[in-house]
Design a protein around this motif. Structure first.
Motif, PDB file in Angstrom:
ATOM      1  N   THR A  89       3.466  22.238  -0.687  1.00  0.00           N
ATOM      2  CA  THR A  89       3.806  20.837  -0.980  1.00  0.00           C
ATOM      3  C   THR A  89       3.060  19.829  -0.103  1.00  0.00           C
ATOM      4  OG1 THR A  89       5.702  20.964   0.530  1.00  0.00           O
ATOM      5  CG2 THR A  89       6.110  21.443  -1.820  1.00  0.00           C
ATOM      6  N   LEU A  90       2.037  20.265   0.615  1.00  0.00           N
ATOM      7  CA  LEU A  90       1.331  19.348   1.521  1.00  0.00           C
ATOM      8  C   LEU A  90       0.863  18.083   0.802  1.00  0.00           C
ATOM      9  CD1 LEU A  90       0.130  18.726   4.308  1.00  0.00           C
ATOM     10  CD2 LEU A  90      -1.904  20.028   3.624  1.00  0.00           C
ATOM     11  N   THR A  91       0.177  18.247  -0.325  1.00  0.00           N
ATOM     12  CA  THR A  91      -0.318  17.079  -1.071  1.00  0.00           C
ATOM     13  C   THR A  91       0.840  16.232  -1.582  1.00  0.00           C
ATOM     14  OG1 THR A  91      -2.350  18.214  -1.732  1.00  0.00           O
ATOM     15  CG2 THR A  91      -1.667  16.356  -3.088  1.00  0.00           C
ATOM     16  N   LEU A  92       1.885  16.877  -2.086  1.00  0.00           N
ATOM     17  CA  LEU A  92       3.037  16.154  -2.633  1.00  0.00           C
ATOM     18  C   LEU A  92       3.746  15.338  -1.557  1.00  0.00           C
ATOM     19  CD1 LEU A  92       4.582  19.042  -4.783  1.00  0.00           C
ATOM     20  CD2 LEU A  92       2.874  17.337  -5.484  1.00  0.00           C
ATOM     21  N   MET A  93       3.885  15.923  -0.376  1.00  0.00           N
ATOM     22  CA  MET A  93       4.579  15.219   0.700  1.00  0.00           C
ATOM     23  C   MET A  93       3.713  14.121   1.310  1.00  0.00           C
ATOM     24  SD  MET A  93       7.351  16.591   0.182  1.00  0.00           S
ATOM     25  CE  MET A  93       8.159  15.420   1.291  1.00  0.00           C
ATOM     26  N   ARG A  94       2.399  14.335   1.335  1.00  0.00           N
ATOM     27  CA  ARG A  94       1.517  13.226   1.723  1.00  0.00           C
ATOM     28  C   ARG A  94       1.656  12.092   0.720  1.00  0.00           C
ATOM     29  NH1 ARG A  94      -3.967  16.621   3.371  1.00  0.00           N
ATOM     30  NH2 ARG A  94      -3.349  17.112   5.530  1.00  0.00           N
ATOM     31  N   GLY A  95       1.817  12.465  -0.539  1.00  0.00           N
ATOM     32  CA  GLY A  95       2.018  11.448  -1.575  1.00  0.00           C
ATOM     33  C   GLY A  95       3.275  10.638  -1.327  1.00  0.00           C
ATOM     34  N   ALA A  96       4.360  11.316  -0.920  1.00  0.00           N
ATOM     35  CA  ALA A  96       5.609  10.612  -0.633  1.00  0.00           C
ATOM     36  C   ALA A  96       5.428   9.648   0.536  1.00  0.00           C
ATOM     37  CB  ALA A  96       6.717  11.619  -0.334  1.00  0.00           C
ATOM     38  N   CYS A  97       4.765  10.106   1.586  1.00  0.00           N
ATOM     39  CA  CYS A  97       4.502   9.228   2.732  1.00  0.00           C
ATOM     40  C   CYS A  97       3.639   8.043   2.324  1.00  0.00           C
ATOM     41  CB  CYS A  97       3.803  10.005   3.850  1.00  0.00           C
ATOM     42  SG  CYS A  97       4.910  10.944   4.902  1.00  0.00           S
ATOM     43  N   SER A 137       1.488  11.130 -16.638  1.00  0.00           N
ATOM     44  CA  SER A 137       2.620  10.896 -17.544  1.00  0.00           C
ATOM     45  C   SER A 137       3.653   9.966 -16.903  1.00  0.00           C
ATOM     46  CB  SER A 137       3.273  12.217 -17.953  1.00  0.00           C
ATOM     47  OG  SER A 137       3.882  12.841 -16.846  1.00  0.00           O
ATOM     48  N   ALA A 138       3.642   9.891 -15.551  1.00  0.00           N
ATOM     49  CA  ALA A 138       4.566   8.992 -14.850  1.00  0.00           C
ATOM     50  C   ALA A 138       3.945   7.618 -14.595  1.00  0.00           C
ATOM     51  CB  ALA A 138       4.980   9.618 -13.522  1.00  0.00           C
ATOM     52  N   GLY A 139       2.720   7.421 -15.078  1.00  0.00           N
ATOM     53  CA  GLY A 139       2.080   6.117 -14.961  1.00  0.00           C
ATOM     54  C   GLY A 139       1.232   5.935 -13.716  1.00  0.00           C
ATOM     55  N   PHE A 140       0.868   7.038 -13.059  1.00  0.00           N
ATOM     56  CA  PHE A 140       0.019   6.959 -11.869  1.00  0.00           C
ATOM     57  C   PHE A 140      -1.400   7.408 -12.196  1.00  0.00           C
ATOM     58  CE2 PHE A 140       4.293   7.602 -10.079  1.00  0.00           C
ATOM     59  CZ  PHE A 140       4.355   6.533  -9.205  1.00  0.00           C
ATOM     60  N   ASP A 141      -2.365   6.800 -11.523  1.00  0.00           N
ATOM     61  CA  ASP A 141      -3.757   7.195 -11.679  1.00  0.00           C
ATOM     62  C   ASP A 141      -4.043   8.332 -10.703  1.00  0.00           C
ATOM     63  OD1 ASP A 141      -6.618   6.631 -12.597  1.00  0.00           O
ATOM     64  OD2 ASP A 141      -6.782   6.469 -10.407  1.00  0.00           O
ATOM     65  N   ALA A 142      -4.433   9.477 -11.225  1.00  0.00           N
ATOM     66  CA  ALA A 142      -4.621  10.667 -10.392  1.00  0.00           C
ATOM     67  C   ALA A 142      -5.704  10.458  -9.328  1.00  0.00           C
ATOM     68  CB  ALA A 142      -4.957  11.876 -11.262  1.00  0.00           C
ATOM     69  N   ALA A 143      -6.780   9.780  -9.676  1.00  0.00           N
ATOM     70  CA  ALA A 143      -7.863   9.556  -8.711  1.00  0.00           C
ATOM     71  C   ALA A 143      -7.390   8.676  -7.561  1.00  0.00           C
ATOM     72  CB  ALA A 143      -9.068   8.928  -9.402  1.00  0.00           C
ATOM     73  N   SER A 144      -6.627   7.642  -7.883  1.00  0.00           N
ATOM     74  CA  SER A 144      -6.082   6.759  -6.841  1.00  0.00           C
ATOM     75  C   SER A 144      -5.109   7.523  -5.951  1.00  0.00           C
ATOM     76  CB  SER A 144      -5.370   5.560  -7.473  1.00  0.00           C
ATOM     77  OG  SER A 144      -6.280   4.771  -8.209  1.00  0.00           O
ATOM     78  N   MET A 146      -5.191  10.764  -5.291  1.00  0.00           N
ATOM     79  CA  MET A 146      -5.936  11.663  -4.407  1.00  0.00           C
ATOM     80  C   MET A 146      -6.573  10.893  -3.246  1.00  0.00           C
ATOM     81  SD  MET A 146      -5.095  14.497  -5.489  1.00  0.00           S
ATOM     82  CE  MET A 146      -6.035  15.445  -4.272  1.00  0.00           C
ATOM     83  N   ALA A 147      -6.981   9.654  -3.505  1.00  0.00           N
ATOM     84  CA  ALA A 147      -7.517   8.827  -2.424  1.00  0.00           C
ATOM     85  C   ALA A 147      -6.408   8.504  -1.419  1.00  0.00           C
ATOM     86  CB  ALA A 147      -8.115   7.543  -2.991  1.00  0.00           C
ATOM     87  N   LEU A 148      -5.217   8.251  -1.932  1.00  0.00           N
ATOM     88  CA  LEU A 148      -4.082   7.938  -1.064  1.00  0.00           C
ATOM     89  C   LEU A 148      -3.736   9.113  -0.154  1.00  0.00           C
ATOM     90  CD1 LEU A 148      -1.692   5.914  -0.438  1.00  0.00           C
ATOM     91  CD2 LEU A 148      -0.384   7.189  -2.162  1.00  0.00           C
ATOM     92  N   VAL A 149      -3.625  10.311  -0.732  1.00  0.00           N
ATOM     93  CA  VAL A 149      -3.221  11.468   0.072  1.00  0.00           C
ATOM     94  C   VAL A 149      -4.337  11.946   1.002  1.00  0.00           C
ATOM     95  CG1 VAL A 149      -1.513  12.218  -1.622  1.00  0.00           C
ATOM     96  CG2 VAL A 149      -3.836  13.174  -1.725  1.00  0.00           C
ATOM     97  N   GLY A 150      -5.572  11.474   0.760  1.00  0.00           N
ATOM     98  CA  GLY A 150      -6.686  11.814   1.635  1.00  0.00           C
ATOM     99  C   GLY A 150      -6.868  10.831   2.773  1.00  0.00           C
ATOM    100  N   ASP A 151      -6.082   9.759   2.768  1.00  0.00           N
ATOM    101  CA  ASP A 151      -6.182   8.719   3.786  1.00  0.00           C
ATOM    102  C   ASP A 151      -5.694   9.251   5.138  1.00  0.00           C
ATOM    103  OD1 ASP A 151      -4.821   6.399   5.361  1.00  0.00           O
ATOM    104  OD2 ASP A 151      -6.132   5.367   3.940  1.00  0.00           O
ATOM    105  N   ALA A 152      -6.469   9.025   6.172  1.00  0.00           N
ATOM    106  CA  ALA A 152      -6.149   9.560   7.506  1.00  0.00           C
ATOM    107  C   ALA A 152      -4.808   9.051   8.023  1.00  0.00           C
ATOM    108  CB  ALA A 152      -7.259   9.205   8.490  1.00  0.00           C
ATOM    109  N   GLU A 153      -4.496   7.799   7.739  1.00  0.00           N
ATOM    110  CA  GLU A 153      -3.237   7.208   8.197  1.00  0.00           C
ATOM    111  C   GLU A 153      -2.041   7.879   7.508  1.00  0.00           C
ATOM    112  OE1 GLU A 153      -2.489   2.644   9.586  1.00  0.00           O
ATOM    113  OE2 GLU A 153      -2.801   2.965   7.439  1.00  0.00           O
ATOM    114  N   VAL A 154      -2.200   8.190   6.236  1.00  0.00           N
ATOM    115  CA  VAL A 154      -1.142   8.856   5.477  1.00  0.00           C
ATOM    116  C   VAL A 154      -0.941  10.279   5.997  1.00  0.00           C
ATOM    117  CG1 VAL A 154      -0.509   9.741   3.189  1.00  0.00           C
ATOM    118  CG2 VAL A 154      -1.427   7.425   3.429  1.00  0.00           C
ATOM    119  N   LYS A 155      -2.038  10.983   6.237  1.00  0.00           N
ATOM    120  CA  LYS A 155      -1.944  12.341   6.789  1.00  0.00           C
ATOM    121  C   LYS A 155      -1.223  12.325   8.129  1.00  0.00           C
ATOM    122  CE  LYS A 155      -6.213  14.191   4.722  1.00  0.00           C
ATOM    123  NZ  LYS A 155      -7.551  14.740   5.043  1.00  0.00           N
ATOM    124  N   ALA A 156      -1.574  11.363   8.961  1.00  0.00           N
ATOM    125  CA  ALA A 156      -0.957  11.260  10.289  1.00  0.00           C
ATOM    126  C   ALA A 156       0.523  10.930  10.173  1.00  0.00           C
ATOM    127  CB  ALA A 156      -1.676  10.202  11.121  1.00  0.00           C
TER     128      ALA A 156
END
Length: 197
Positions: A89-97, A137-144, A146-156
């Motif tokens: 769930t690493l990507t999913l939880m980064r998404g939540a953050c 299907s939930a109205g989110f852009d997948a590319a955006s 992936m950019a969000l979860v790759g952000d260093a601040e979000v990872k931290a």
């Protein structure tokens, strides 16, 4: 945090967390409490505390499958075991953050979509294509996303959240706090309600 705050420490990969998730907004609302979402990485919590998933004990795992179905029936919520469990769930939880940090108005829609895809209409969210389809299907852009979860601040932020959970005594999910009182498990929500007064 005040005694009128309900902190919910969670990871999408936990089925009991999904069950608690279906109830905590109502519990907080009925108590006039503020609900604070606290995403954490359960794998990191386990590593830091020496805990393991209960399903690693075969007899307990079999019992939990039955018990979770009982709780879902008790609360009248849909629930299905995910055949792909456990899912990283690493990507999913980064998404939540990331949602809470950058798009808080979209957090609940994101969480609803992920919990639904994990524990209601179970899909393999460890697969990038499956996750992209769920997000779309939930109205989110997948590319955006992936950019969000790759952000260093979000990872931290996810690392810091996980460390903060462990520092408070968290050893698994779901865990709720009302003030300094800690409550572990979806089956302790009655105590959470009582603590909120």
């Amino acid at each position: 945090m005040s005694d009128k705050t309900l902190e919910f420490h969670f990871d999408f990969g936990s089925p009991t967390t999904y069950l608690a998730y279906t109830q905590v907004p109502r519990i907080a609302s009925e108590a006039g409490a503020t609900l604070v979402w606290h995403p954490m990485l359960l794998g990191g919590v386990f590593k830091a505390t020496g805990n393991v998933s209960p399903v690693t004990v075969p007899a307990k795992g079999r019992w939990m499958h039955t018990d979770m179905a009982r709780w879902a029936k008790h609360w009248g919520v849909p629930f299905a075991l995910n055949p792909h469990f456990p899912i990283n769930t690493l990507t999913l939880m980064r998404g939540a953050c990331g949602m809470l940090m950058r798009q808080p108005a979209d957090f609940k829609r994101y969480a609803d979509a992920i919990f639904h895809a994990m524990w209601v209409e179970p899909r393999n969210l460890g697969d990038a294509a499956e996750l992209a389809a769920v997000l779309q299907s939930a109205g989110f852009d997948a590319a955006s996303f992936m950019a969000l979860v790759g952000d260093a601040e979000v990872k931290a932020a996810l690392i810091a959240n996980t460390e903060a959970s462990v520092a408070r005594g968290v050893f698994g999910a779901p865990t709720c706090f009302v003030g300094d009182a800690m409550f572990f498990g979806q089956d302790r929500l009655g105590f959470v309600r009582d603590a909120l007064g």
